[in-house]
Design a protein around this motif. Structure first.
Motif, PDB file in Angstrom:
ATOM      1  N   GLN A  24       0.833  -1.206   0.000  1.00 39.89           N
ATOM      2  CA  GLN A  24       0.000   0.000   0.000  1.00 39.89           C
ATOM      3  C   GLN A  24       0.865   1.251   0.000  1.00 39.89           C
ATOM      4  N   TYR A  25       1.920   1.255   0.797  1.00 43.34           N
ATOM      5  CA  TYR A  25       2.816   2.413   0.841  1.00 43.34           C
ATOM      6  C   TYR A  25       3.456   2.646  -0.526  1.00 43.34           C
ATOM      7  N   ARG A  26       3.946   1.585  -1.157  1.00 45.85           N
ATOM      8  CA  ARG A  26       4.609   1.699  -2.457  1.00 45.85           C
ATOM      9  C   ARG A  26       3.651   2.289  -3.499  1.00 45.85           C
ATOM     10  N   ILE A  27       2.409   1.870  -3.464  1.00 43.92           N
ATOM     11  CA  ILE A  27       1.432   2.351  -4.442  1.00 43.92           C
ATOM     12  C   ILE A  27       0.921   3.740  -4.072  1.00 43.92           C
ATOM     13  N   LEU A  28       0.397   3.892  -2.878  1.00 39.49           N
ATOM     14  CA  LEU A  28      -0.248   5.147  -2.482  1.00 39.49           C
ATOM     15  C   LEU A  28       0.718   6.307  -2.287  1.00 39.49           C
ATOM     16  N   ARG A  29       1.884   6.052  -1.727  1.00 37.52           N
ATOM     17  CA  ARG A  29       2.801   7.150  -1.392  1.00 37.52           C
ATOM     18  C   ARG A  29       3.944   7.311  -2.394  1.00 37.52           C
ATOM     19  N   GLN A  30       4.239   6.259  -3.182  1.00 34.34           N
ATOM     20  CA  GLN A  30       5.340   6.338  -4.142  1.00 34.34           C
ATOM     21  C   GLN A  30       4.859   6.196  -5.588  1.00 34.34           C
ATOM     22  N   ALA A  31       3.556   6.261  -5.796  1.00 30.40           N
ATOM     23  CA  ALA A  31       2.943   6.187  -7.134  1.00 30.40           C
ATOM     24  C   ALA A  31       3.319   4.911  -7.873  1.00 30.40           C
ATOM     25  N   ALA A  53      -7.505   3.282   0.896  1.00 33.15           N
ATOM     26  CA  ALA A  53      -6.900   2.452   1.947  1.00 33.15           C
ATOM     27  C   ALA A  53      -6.115   3.287   2.949  1.00 33.15           C
ATOM     28  N   ALA A  54      -5.710   4.487   2.574  1.00 28.62           N
ATOM     29  CA  ALA A  54      -4.924   5.331   3.481  1.00 28.62           C
ATOM     30  C   ALA A  54      -5.791   6.163   4.414  1.00 28.62           C
TER      31      ALA A  54
END
Length: 136
Positions: A24-31, A53-54
């Motif tokens: 989720q972090y890789r997708i949501l915060r790092q595009a 999800a965030a």
């Protein structure tokens, strides 16, 4: 379409890392993006609400979901136009329209002008960027 987003929910990088799974972090915060046909919800047909999800902002309802064949959950309309922010994306040698959660700025995916009526849009969204709540 905007090139800037000022999210309402703002957290430090450390707070996001603690709150989200690594994917989720890789997708949501790092595009980032998940591989096609691997993420949650791409083949889901259950009725309900998809939210960020965030930050849990409502994004899409199952009534607007359709099988585009692309391998990611696809929707022809957001639950609320203000829930999504569109940003011009010129990465990867092409011009696309990125979509982000207006509430927290999380990367969701992209929108394309090849969807079904009534909008003609295809919101191609990473499944890991969303949570799902079934209708009761």
């Amino acid at each position: 379409m905007s090139d800037v987003i000022t999210p309402k929910v703002q957290k430090t990088d450390a707070e996001w890392r603690e709150l989200l799974t690594p994917e989720q972090y890789r997708i949501l915060r790092q595009a980032g993006t998940e591989r096609a046909f691997t993420g949650p919800f791409w083949n889901s047909h259950e009725k309900g609400l998809y939210s960020c999800a965030a930050c849990h902002e409502p994004l899409f309802v199952s009534d607007t979901k359709f099988d585009s064949g692309c391998g990611w959950p696809s929707y022809f309309e957001a639950v609320n136009p203000e829930a999504i922010t569109e940003i011009r994306d010129v990465s990867h040698g092409m011009v696309r329209t990125e979509v982000r959660c207006s509430n927290c700025g999380g990367h969701l995916g992209h929108v394309f002008p090849d969807g079904p009526p009534p909008t003609g849009l295809r919101y191609c969204i990473n499944g890991h960027a969303m949570d799902f709540e079934a209708m009761k």
